[in-house]
Write a protein that holds these residues in place. Structure first.
Motif, PDB file in Angstrom:
ATOM      1  N   SER A  50      -2.013   6.444  -0.574  1.00 50.59           N
ATOM      2  CA  SER A  50      -3.274   5.740  -0.328  1.00 50.59           C
ATOM      3  C   SER A  50      -3.497   5.521   1.168  1.00 50.59           C
ATOM      4  O   SER A  50      -4.618   5.647   1.673  1.00 50.59           O
ATOM      5  CB  SER A  50      -3.267   4.393  -1.057  1.00 50.59           C
ATOM      6  N   LEU A  68     -10.159   2.774  -3.371  1.00 52.21           N
ATOM      7  CA  LEU A  68      -9.355   2.360  -2.216  1.00 52.21           C
ATOM      8  C   LEU A  68     -10.124   1.473  -1.243  1.00 52.21           C
ATOM      9  O   LEU A  68      -9.567   1.048  -0.220  1.00 52.21           O
ATOM     10  CB  LEU A  68      -8.840   3.600  -1.457  1.00 52.21           C
ATOM     11  N   ILE A 126       0.863  -1.178   0.000  1.00 57.79           N
ATOM     12  CA  ILE A 126       0.000   0.000   0.000  1.00 57.79           C
ATOM     13  C   ILE A 126       0.900   1.228   0.000  1.00 57.79           C
ATOM     14  O   ILE A 126       1.722   1.402   0.907  1.00 57.79           O
ATOM     15  CB  ILE A 126      -0.917   0.007   1.235  1.00 57.79           C
TER      16      ILE A 126
END
Length: 340
Positions: free
Chosen positions: A33, A51, A29
């Motif tokens: 984000s 997301l 990740i």
């Protein structure tokens, strides 16, 4: 310019390790984000649709694992610092008087019983491990007690004997329980084998109580460094303090082992590094060890996840590879200086 507070340094290192543990894994990740998701959740806004899958990964998998590993590292390092102060020995660790061997025996005994998978994983194995650790330490304490006194040497020797007995029983059970051999070995090598928030919820009360007690014992451990006779002359109830430290450190270490397996050297490495950097005042050493232990084990867990990706190496192997050379370094250093 004022010196930077060691608590600030330790807290920043821990914060970085917490963030890295959350974003690094089989599904990486990116930081943009990550902060977008955290910002949306904290502000009560809807997470962007693209997301949404990462929200489940973060809050159902990564965050519980990260918190469990951090609690384990904090528990092991905090109890290790307390044991080192209690026994006035830099080579002492949380497993000195049988916590690890007793927990291992309890867990392996539970694995040999044909319980439903959900029950055995989330309830019975951790409880059996916790009970085994406490029973082993109580047995060592009972054997070491001489009248109304509890000599530290007797306690250490009794712990070694009881640990050897428990380890032998564990080996016997593993030898004749081929069905659970792989599972037992994986647990004994340490790591976050259980997922979700349930293990965190179960472990948290014991860890908070144990570490909370140890944090109040910093001054008493400082006084004990002058010797038990000197501490008694200063009006300290040495017996009560010793029992309190043993109880709190054992409770904390047993909780860590019960839910994360046997992870060695954390309680040895971290307190000694903190002592080398910032001194031996246990009023600072114990809280700094708690922060440092959480950061250290998180870093080891990140390495364990990435070193042989996509497979995961038990974190206990990483800490052992780091800790064994450090143990020899500490041993050689203590012999050369001939001081504690």
């Amino acid at each position: 310019m004022r010196k930077t507070s060691p608590f600030l340094i330790a807290s920043l290192v821990l914060a970085v390790c917490l963030m890295l543990s959350a974003v690094i894994g089989s599904v990486s990740i990116d930081l943009t984000s990550f902060f977008t998701i955290i910002g949306s959740v904290l502000s009560g806004q809807t997470v962007p649709l693209t997301l949404q899958p990462l929200v489940t990964i973060l809050f159902s998998l990564r965050f519980p694992r990260t918190v469990l590993i951090a609690l384990t590292g904090a528990a092991l390092a905090g109890s290790g610092a307390a044991y080192q102060g209690l026994f006035r020995n830099p080579l002492a660790d949380p497993y000195l008087i049988g916590v690890a061997s007793g927990a291992g025996l309890g867990a392996v005994m539970a694995m040999t019983i044909s319980w439903p998978q959900q029950i055995s994983s989330m309830l019975f194995i951790p409880l059996a491990s916790f009970a085994g650790a406490l029973i082993t330490v109580w047995t060592a304490y009972f054997l070491a007690k001489s009248g109304n006194s509890l000599p530290s040497t007797n306690l250490i020797l009794a712990g070694v004997a009881v640990s050897s007995f428990a380890t032998a029983l564990t080996s016997y059970l593993m030898l004749y329980s081929n069905r659970e051999l792989h599972r037992a070995l994986a647990w004994l090598m340490g790591g976050a084998s259980m997922s979700g928030w349930d293990p965190v919820t179960a472990m948290l009360p014991y860890t908070v109580i144990g570490l909370g007690i140890l944090l109040t014992c910093g001054y008493a451990l400082n006084v004990l460094q002058f010797g038990e006779e000197q501490a008694q002359q200063l009006g300290m109830d040495v017996k009560r303090i010793r029992l309190l430290v043993i109880f709190a450190a054992t409770l904390t270490a047993a909780a860590a082992v019960s839910f994360s397996g046997i992870i060695g050297f954390v309680g040895l490495i971290v307190p000694h590094l903190i002592r080398m950097l910032w001194g031996s005042d246990y009023r600072k050493l114990i809280p700094l060890s708690i922060l440092g232990g959480a950061a250290f084990l998180l870093a080891a867990d990140i390495i364990a996840r990435r070193i042989a990706a996509p497979q995961e190496v038990p974190v206990g192997i990483i800490t052992a590879l780091t800790g064994a050379p450090f143990f020899l370094f500490v041993l050689r250093r203590s012999r050369r200086q001939n001081v504690w």
